[in-house]
Motif scaffolding. Sequence first.
Motif, PDB file in Angstrom:
ATOM      1  N   TRP A  68       0.855  -1.193   0.000  1.00  0.00           N
ATOM      2  CA  TRP A  68       0.000   0.000   0.000  1.00  0.00           C
ATOM      3  C   TRP A  68       0.884   1.234   0.000  1.00  0.00           C
ATOM      4  CZ3 TRP A  68      -0.478   4.110   3.394  1.00  0.00           C
ATOM      5  CH2 TRP A  68      -1.651   4.884   3.307  1.00  0.00           C
ATOM      6  N   ARG A  69       0.515   2.212  -0.818  1.00  0.00           N
ATOM      7  CA  ARG A  69       1.270   3.466  -0.867  1.00  0.00           C
ATOM      8  C   ARG A  69       0.307   4.646  -0.819  1.00  0.00           C
ATOM      9  NH1 ARG A  69       3.459   0.389  -4.895  1.00  0.00           N
ATOM     10  NH2 ARG A  69       5.628  -0.260  -4.669  1.00  0.00           N
ATOM     11  N   ASN A  70       0.651   5.629  -0.072  1.00  0.00           N
ATOM     12  CA  ASN A  70      -0.088   6.884  -0.058  1.00  0.00           C
ATOM     13  C   ASN A  70       0.503   7.787  -1.133  1.00  0.00           C
ATOM     14  OD1 ASN A  70      -1.251   9.398   0.483  1.00  0.00           O
ATOM     15  ND2 ASN A  70      -1.214   9.072   2.704  1.00  0.00           N
ATOM     16  N   PRO A  71      -0.275   8.159  -2.138  1.00  0.00           N
ATOM     17  CA  PRO A  71       0.287   9.006  -3.204  1.00  0.00           C
ATOM     18  C   PRO A  71       0.662  10.401  -2.727  1.00  0.00           C
ATOM     19  CG  PRO A  71      -2.090   8.796  -3.460  1.00  0.00           C
ATOM     20  CD  PRO A  71      -1.695   7.842  -2.373  1.00  0.00           C
ATOM     21  N   GLY A  72       0.306  10.708  -1.485  1.00  0.00           N
ATOM     22  CA  GLY A  72       0.723  11.976  -0.915  1.00  0.00           C
ATOM     23  C   GLY A  72      -0.408  12.892  -0.512  1.00  0.00           C
ATOM     24  N   ASP A  73      -1.630  12.609  -1.009  1.00  0.00           N
ATOM     25  CA  ASP A  73      -2.748  13.507  -0.699  1.00  0.00           C
ATOM     26  C   ASP A  73      -3.860  12.823   0.092  1.00  0.00           C
ATOM     27  OD1 ASP A  73      -3.470  11.854  -2.774  1.00  0.00           O
ATOM     28  OD2 ASP A  73      -4.369  13.423  -4.008  1.00  0.00           O
ATOM     29  N   TRP A  74      -3.575  11.642   0.651  1.00  0.00           N
ATOM     30  CA  TRP A  74      -4.549  10.988   1.514  1.00  0.00           C
ATOM     31  C   TRP A  74      -4.212  11.321   2.961  1.00  0.00           C
ATOM     32  CZ3 TRP A  74      -3.976   5.390  -0.811  1.00  0.00           C
ATOM     33  CH2 TRP A  74      -4.454   5.392  -2.131  1.00  0.00           C
ATOM     34  N   ALA A  75      -5.121  11.979   3.630  1.00  0.00           N
ATOM     35  CA  ALA A  75      -4.922  12.324   5.038  1.00  0.00           C
ATOM     36  C   ALA A  75      -5.812  11.491   5.950  1.00  0.00           C
ATOM     37  CB  ALA A  75      -5.195  13.811   5.264  1.00  0.00           C
ATOM     38  N   THR A  76      -6.900  10.950   5.408  1.00  0.00           N
ATOM     39  CA  THR A  76      -7.851  10.180   6.203  1.00  0.00           C
ATOM     40  C   THR A  76      -8.212   8.886   5.482  1.00  0.00           C
ATOM     41  OG1 THR A  76      -9.830  11.144   5.162  1.00  0.00           O
ATOM     42  CG2 THR A  76      -8.845  12.360   7.021  1.00  0.00           C
ATOM     43  N   PHE A  77      -8.876   7.991   6.227  1.00  0.00           N
ATOM     44  CA  PHE A  77      -9.318   6.735   5.630  1.00  0.00           C
ATOM     45  C   PHE A  77     -10.331   7.001   4.521  1.00  0.00           C
ATOM     46  CE2 PHE A  77     -10.962   2.451   5.328  1.00  0.00           C
ATOM     47  CZ  PHE A  77      -9.892   1.654   5.696  1.00  0.00           C
ATOM     48  N   ASP A  78     -11.152   8.028   4.687  1.00  0.00           N
ATOM     49  CA  ASP A  78     -12.115   8.369   3.635  1.00  0.00           C
ATOM     50  C   ASP A  78     -11.416   8.853   2.371  1.00  0.00           C
ATOM     51  OD1 ASP A  78     -14.386   7.634   5.011  1.00  0.00           O
ATOM     52  OD2 ASP A  78     -14.753   9.621   5.844  1.00  0.00           O
ATOM     53  N   ASP A  79     -10.264   9.511   2.512  1.00  0.00           N
ATOM     54  CA  ASP A  79      -9.493   9.899   1.326  1.00  0.00           C
ATOM     55  C   ASP A  79      -9.049   8.667   0.544  1.00  0.00           C
ATOM     56  OD1 ASP A  79      -9.720  12.585   2.022  1.00  0.00           O
ATOM     57  OD2 ASP A  79      -7.781  12.627   3.033  1.00  0.00           O
ATOM     58  N   TYR A  80      -8.551   7.674   1.273  1.00  0.00           N
ATOM     59  CA  TYR A  80      -8.114   6.413   0.656  1.00  0.00           C
ATOM     60  C   TYR A  80      -9.289   5.719  -0.035  1.00  0.00           C
ATOM     61  CZ  TYR A  80      -7.929   1.284   1.515  1.00  0.00           C
ATOM     62  OH  TYR A  80      -8.080  -0.080   1.456  1.00  0.00           O
ATOM     63  N   LEU A  81     -10.429   5.649   0.645  1.00  0.00           N
ATOM     64  CA  LEU A  81     -11.604   5.020   0.038  1.00  0.00           C
ATOM     65  C   LEU A  81     -12.097   5.830  -1.158  1.00  0.00           C
ATOM     66  CD1 LEU A  81     -13.770   3.831   3.081  1.00  0.00           C
ATOM     67  CD2 LEU A  81     -12.320   2.460   1.586  1.00  0.00           C
ATOM     68  N   GLY A  82     -12.005   7.146  -1.069  1.00  0.00           N
ATOM     69  CA  GLY A  82     -12.486   8.000  -2.143  1.00  0.00           C
ATOM     70  C   GLY A  82     -11.717   7.829  -3.435  1.00  0.00           C
ATOM     71  N   ALA A  83     -10.500   7.280  -3.352  1.00  0.00           N
ATOM     72  CA  ALA A  83      -9.705   7.042  -4.556  1.00  0.00           C
ATOM     73  C   ALA A  83     -10.099   5.751  -5.267  1.00  0.00           C
ATOM     74  CB  ALA A  83      -8.220   7.006  -4.198  1.00  0.00           C
ATOM     75  N   MET A  84     -10.945   4.930  -4.618  1.00  0.00           N
ATOM     76  CA  MET A  84     -11.349   3.647  -5.198  1.00  0.00           C
ATOM     77  C   MET A  84     -12.549   3.821  -6.124  1.00  0.00           C
ATOM     78  SD  MET A  84     -11.126   0.905  -2.076  1.00  0.00           S
ATOM     79  CE  MET A  84      -9.557   0.214  -1.561  1.00  0.00           C
ATOM     80  N   ASP A  85     -12.729   2.824  -6.987  1.00  0.00           N
ATOM     81  CA  ASP A  85     -13.975   2.798  -7.751  1.00  0.00           C
ATOM     82  C   ASP A  85     -15.116   2.405  -6.813  1.00  0.00           C
ATOM     83  OD1 ASP A  85     -14.174  -0.095  -7.614  1.00  0.00           O
ATOM     84  OD2 ASP A  85     -12.750  -0.225  -9.261  1.00  0.00           O
ATOM     85  N   HIS A  86     -16.344   2.593  -7.277  1.00  0.00           N
ATOM     86  CA  HIS A  86     -17.518   2.410  -6.409  1.00  0.00           C
ATOM     87  C   HIS A  86     -17.594   0.998  -5.846  1.00  0.00           C
ATOM     88  CE1 HIS A  86     -21.604   2.678  -4.894  1.00  0.00           C
ATOM     89  NE2 HIS A  86     -21.899   1.576  -5.587  1.00  0.00           N
ATOM     90  N   LYS A  87     -17.353  -0.009  -6.665  1.00  0.00           N
ATOM     91  CA  LYS A  87     -17.496  -1.399  -6.235  1.00  0.00           C
ATOM     92  C   LYS A  87     -16.552  -1.722  -5.082  1.00  0.00           C
ATOM     93  CE  LYS A  87     -16.570  -6.112  -7.790  1.00  0.00           C
ATOM     94  NZ  LYS A  87     -16.102  -6.952  -8.926  1.00  0.00           N
TER      95      LYS A  87
END
Length: 377
Positions: free
Chosen positions: A167-186
């Motif tokens: 797992w890598r943080n591209p640099g702009d994820w500050a919260t778990f919701d940020d990480y989830l927000g980068a995923m597709d809906h499924k």
Amino acid sequence: MSTLRIVHGLDAIAAEDWDALSDDGNPFVSHAFLAGLESEGCLREDWGWTPHHLTLWDGGRLVAAAPAYLKANSHGEFVFDHAWAHAYARHGLDYFPKLLCAVPYSPVTGPRLLARTPAVKAALLAAMRDQVDAAQLSSAHVNFHTDAEVSIFDDDWLPRIDVQYHWRNPGDWATFDDYLGAMDHKHRKNVRQERAKVARAGVTFRVLHGDEASDDDLATMHGFYLQTFAEYGNSPALTLGFLRHLARTMPRQLVLVFADLAGVPVAGALCLRGGDTLYGRYWGASIALPGLHFETCYYQGIAYCLREGLARFEPGAQGEHKLARGFLPTVVHSRHWIADPRFREALRDWCAQEAEAIRGYAASLGATGPFRADALR
């Protein structure tokens, strides 16, 4: 000219001298971790591990070192060479003992040639080859070395690769919701459903560093570790004394995740942190609940990285199921010096074919996994 000394126990070297050789921050090559394996009964000759550390000295000053072991088998290495040993046996030759430069039981990328300059690292590799000749060993192996060390090896060191999921943080994820927000809906929906199942079951989580864990906590975690190994029919190597040693000597690098149900620990994951990375190592559970493994081993670790500002999470070897949860395929490396030139050339072709297959496999997994292509920069 540096002088080579073979060290059969890290208690012969001062911790500050060993640790000064690398500023990588990787906890697995620290003096505390490696010396603890020796002092707390995790390495035994009858298990195939004999410490044989290579050190270079300029007078009384340690200038380079490589954690190394004489191996009587391939147990606990995670770079599989059983076919090589069988090939030697079919030709009436001994593959064991061999010389292994690695961290026991730890398929974790990190520095292996501990020195400040490329020239001294090259001298360390030359000493490794000399040791193979002097001791009449079949080979030397450097497992899970860093990308930065690739250029130190010449073409006679055969390259091998494998795929892990990181797992890598591209640099702009500050919260778990940020990480989830980068995923597709499924995939975002699936992660939320998995987490919700665990929450509805009444499970809560505690994350403790080594200096925050009680002796009961350490004993509980070790019990989970023993249970997992028993379930898979494997022999556990790490002792409770070793966990106590880590908590004492690496108090902020040891990270323990506990899942509690009605105030009782029912699962746990043992991690280490270093530099900008969290490393997941072991887990165990006393009950089976949907989603408990994923929450304990992966989501709690991701949440920890986001809270602590860590950029990477390496949860261990293997496991395609990690891909759907945001751990992307990552190539890891090892190098191998085969003393017999006939076997070296035969295995060169074997390694090239293996690498082609592995790269094809990694490409088939996709570059973005569950994430939207525009979400990873």
